[in-house]
Design a protein around this motif. Structure first.
Motif, PDB file in Angstrom:
ATOM      1  N   LYS A 199     111.708  29.365  56.569  1.00 11.76           N
ATOM      2  CA  LYS A 199     109.778  28.476  57.900  1.00 11.76           C
ATOM      3  C   LYS A 199     110.418  28.148  59.384  1.00 11.76           C
ATOM      4  O   LYS A 199     111.656  28.463  59.703  1.00 11.76           O
ATOM      5  N   PRO A 200     109.168  27.710  59.783  1.00 13.70           N
ATOM      6  CA  PRO A 200     109.935  27.335  61.132  1.00 13.70           C
ATOM      7  C   PRO A 200     110.731  26.179  61.200  1.00 13.70           C
ATOM      8  O   PRO A 200     111.120  25.719  61.081  1.00 13.70           O
ATOM      9  N   ALA A 210     107.009  36.804  59.080  1.00  9.38           N
ATOM     10  CA  ALA A 210     107.541  35.553  60.081  1.00  9.38           C
ATOM     11  C   ALA A 210     107.873  36.325  61.206  1.00  9.38           C
ATOM     12  O   ALA A 210     107.726  37.131  62.004  1.00  9.38           O
ATOM     13  N   LEU A 211     107.276  34.890  62.099  1.00 12.05           N
ATOM     14  CA  LEU A 211     107.341  35.673  63.493  1.00 12.05           C
ATOM     15  C   LEU A 211     108.147  34.907  65.215  1.00 12.05           C
ATOM     16  O   LEU A 211     108.425  33.724  64.697  1.00 12.05           O
ATOM     17  N   ILE A 212     108.921  35.635  65.384  1.00 10.00           N
ATOM     18  CA  ILE A 212     109.988  34.902  65.893  1.00 10.00           C
ATOM     19  C   ILE A 212     109.939  34.592  67.625  1.00 10.00           C
ATOM     20  O   ILE A 212     109.359  35.539  67.926  1.00 10.00           O
ATOM     21  N   ILE A 270     108.333  30.834  63.845  1.00 16.29           N
ATOM     22  CA  ILE A 270     107.560  30.186  64.442  1.00 16.29           C
ATOM     23  C   ILE A 270     106.590  30.378  63.966  1.00 16.29           C
ATOM     24  O   ILE A 270     105.590  29.172  63.596  1.00 16.29           O
ATOM     25  N   GLU A 271     106.569  30.782  63.153  1.00 17.55           N
ATOM     26  CA  GLU A 271     105.494  31.106  62.440  1.00 17.55           C
ATOM     27  C   GLU A 271     105.668  32.058  60.951  1.00 17.55           C
ATOM     28  O   GLU A 271     106.922  32.828  61.289  1.00 17.55           O
ATOM     29  N   ASP A 308     106.199  39.001  73.848  1.00 18.71           N
ATOM     30  CA  ASP A 308     107.517  37.358  73.841  1.00 18.71           C
ATOM     31  C   ASP A 308     107.241  37.294  71.804  1.00 18.71           C
ATOM     32  O   ASP A 308     107.759  36.033  72.016  1.00 18.71           O
ATOM     33  N   HIS A 309     106.950  38.219  71.263  1.00 21.94           N
ATOM     34  CA  HIS A 309     106.864  37.652  70.181  1.00 21.94           C
ATOM     35  C   HIS A 309     107.400  39.472  69.187  1.00 21.94           C
ATOM     36  O   HIS A 309     107.247  40.144  70.119  1.00 21.94           O
ATOM     37  N   THR A 310     108.184  38.597  67.924  1.00 24.89           N
ATOM     38  CA  THR A 310     108.639  39.722  67.055  1.00 24.89           C
ATOM     39  C   THR A 310     108.175  39.998  65.234  1.00 24.89           C
ATOM     40  O   THR A 310     107.963  38.400  65.568  1.00 24.89           O
ATOM     41  N   ILE A 311     107.568  39.990  65.358  1.00 23.09           N
ATOM     42  CA  ILE A 311     106.883  40.461  63.626  1.00 23.09           C
ATOM     43  C   ILE A 311     108.029  40.670  62.974  1.00 23.09           C
ATOM     44  O   ILE A 311     108.553  41.933  63.009  1.00 23.09           O
ATOM     45  N   LEU A 312     108.866  39.805  61.762  1.00 24.61           N
ATOM     46  CA  LEU A 312     109.237  40.237  60.218  1.00 24.61           C
ATOM     47  C   LEU A 312     108.601  40.716  59.724  1.00 24.61           C
ATOM     48  O   LEU A 312     107.550  39.126  59.039  1.00 24.61           O
ATOM     49  N   ASP A 313     109.208  41.236  58.740  1.00 23.65           N
ATOM     50  CA  ASP A 313     108.666  41.190  57.370  1.00 23.65           C
ATOM     51  C   ASP A 313     110.182  40.559  56.271  1.00 23.65           C
ATOM     52  O   ASP A 313     110.629  41.203  56.464  1.00 23.65           O
TER      53      ASP A 313
END
Ligand SMILES: *Cc1c(COP(=O)(O)O)cnc(C)c1O
Length: 365
Positions: A335-336, A291-293, A258-259, A321-326
């Motif tokens: 991309k989103p 990236a945010l999923i 999503i980002e 509700d979010h997971t942050i990925l390197d």
């Protein structure tokens, strides 16, 4: 009602059925039958059906609603309740199951009475605690007395065996010696009652190690097996067994980006606590692409329990509700809207299948 596509868990039913068959057949060579334990996928009926088609002797779960779901789906195997019954659920235990694991005289009396009311006979396995310190009789004299009480004074119950559970709380290994202790207890009970017990149920997936090593005590004839079939991951990862004869591709978790942005790796400002009241450590690696999923702890439990399949993708944090990925070192240009895939383990599988925000998609070929 909103219909969301992601997050989504794909379940390959054919692969699952192959796993059931492989494990059932392996155990059969050593005279052991399998109660297929469905709680790892929150009792999803279509998964339970694979346990039936793959040759399990019975369907087992710790939770009655999962057993009811499988029954309603039309699975006609005997049903086993794994968790020692709550007194408050006794009528449903008798209604929904054929056999239960037990460790309390008062519960057995209630089961006997209720079975009478429903004009049924109910089988019971008495659990011995061999040191793992969850359920079961610690005092083996008491266990023998209760066995005789069931045998002689509970006309609606059938004393069909003894069992044990190892590893789940106390991390105790299911060694040949431990399981031999169970056989000794079984034989004491048999001597006292004058007849052979139908089942000696020597544990769960952790006892499959004895089958793989070929040193399971001969009289153990029933294992209650979930993880070792659903995922076949733990015996490999924690104990180094070669599980390559089992399919490890039954599940595929998909989540949507999503980002995507370049951001600092260390939070900027005065730090207090995160969304769950914890004080995590943040490693400062400068500015990196992230990236945010659209999936979070509510969906899978803990971020250590899902495993990115895309090279160069690392999970660095999560909230509800979010997971942050390197993704600085990712081999793809993300991309989103892109979908990322993850492998799961037992812990995340339980959460994901139990989460109403996660779509389950069955794959049948
Ligand atoms: C959950 C459970 C099992 C199955 O455990 P796995 O490790 O998934 O095989 C077996 N017996 C009891 C009593 C359980 O609660």
């Amino acid at each position: 009602m909103v219909k969301q596509q992601y997050p989504r868990l794909e379940v390959n039913l054919k692969a699952l059925k192959e796993n059931v068959e492989s494990m059932v057949n392996l155990c059969k060579t050593q005279g052991v039958e399998i109660a297929g334990v469905t709680k790892g996928t929150t009792g999803l009926a279509r998964c339970a059906k694979m346990f039936e088609l793959g040759g399990c002797k019975m369907i087992a779960s710790s939770r009655l609603e999962q057993i009811e779901e499988a029954r309603d789906y039309g699975i006609e195997l005997p049903y086993m309740l794994l968790r020692v019954p709550m007194i408050s659920e006794i009528p449903e235990v008798i209604r929904l199951t054929d056999i239960s694991l037990n460790s309390e005289l008062s519960v057995l009396q209630a089961l006997n009475e209720e079975a009478g009311l429903q004009s049924k006979t109910h089988e019971v396995i008495l659990m011995a605690d061999l040191g793992d310190l969850r359920e079961g009789f610690w005092d083996k004299e008491e266990m023998l007395e209760v066995a005789l009480e069931v045998e002689n004074n509970m006309e609606n119950l059938i004393l069909s065996g003894v069992g044990t559970n190892l590893g789940c709380y106390g991390s105790v290994l299911a060694t040949e010696e431990k399981l031999a202790e169970l056989v000794v207890i079984a034989e004491r009970i048999e001597k006292a009652t004058g007849h052979e017990l139908k089942y000696i149920s020597g544990g769960a997936t952790s006892s499959l190690m004895r089958v793989l090593d070929g040193d399971l005590p001969k009289r153990v004839n029933l294992l209650r097996c979930g993880e070792g079939i659903l995922l076949a991951r733990d015996l490999d990862i924690f104990y180094g067994y070669d599980m390559s004869f089992m399919r490890q591709d039954v599940y595929n978790l998909k989540a949507e980006i999503i980002e995507v942005k370049d951001k600092p790796t260390h939070p900027v400002g005065e730090l207090a606590v995160d969304a769950f009241g914890k004080r995590p450590e943040y490693l400062d690696r400068g500015i990196r692409k992230r990236a945010l999923i659209g999936i979070g702890k509510v969906d899978y439990g803990s971020m250590e329990e899902i495993f990115p399949k895309t090279c160069g993708v690392n999970i660095i944090g999560a909230s509800s509700d979010h997971t942050i990925l390197d993704i600085e070192d990712c081999c793809e240009d993300l991309k989103p809207g892109d979908i990322l895939e993850f492998a799961v383990n037992y812990a995340s599988l339980v959460y994901l299948t139990n989460c109403k925000n996660v779509q389950i998609e069955y794959i049948e070929d």
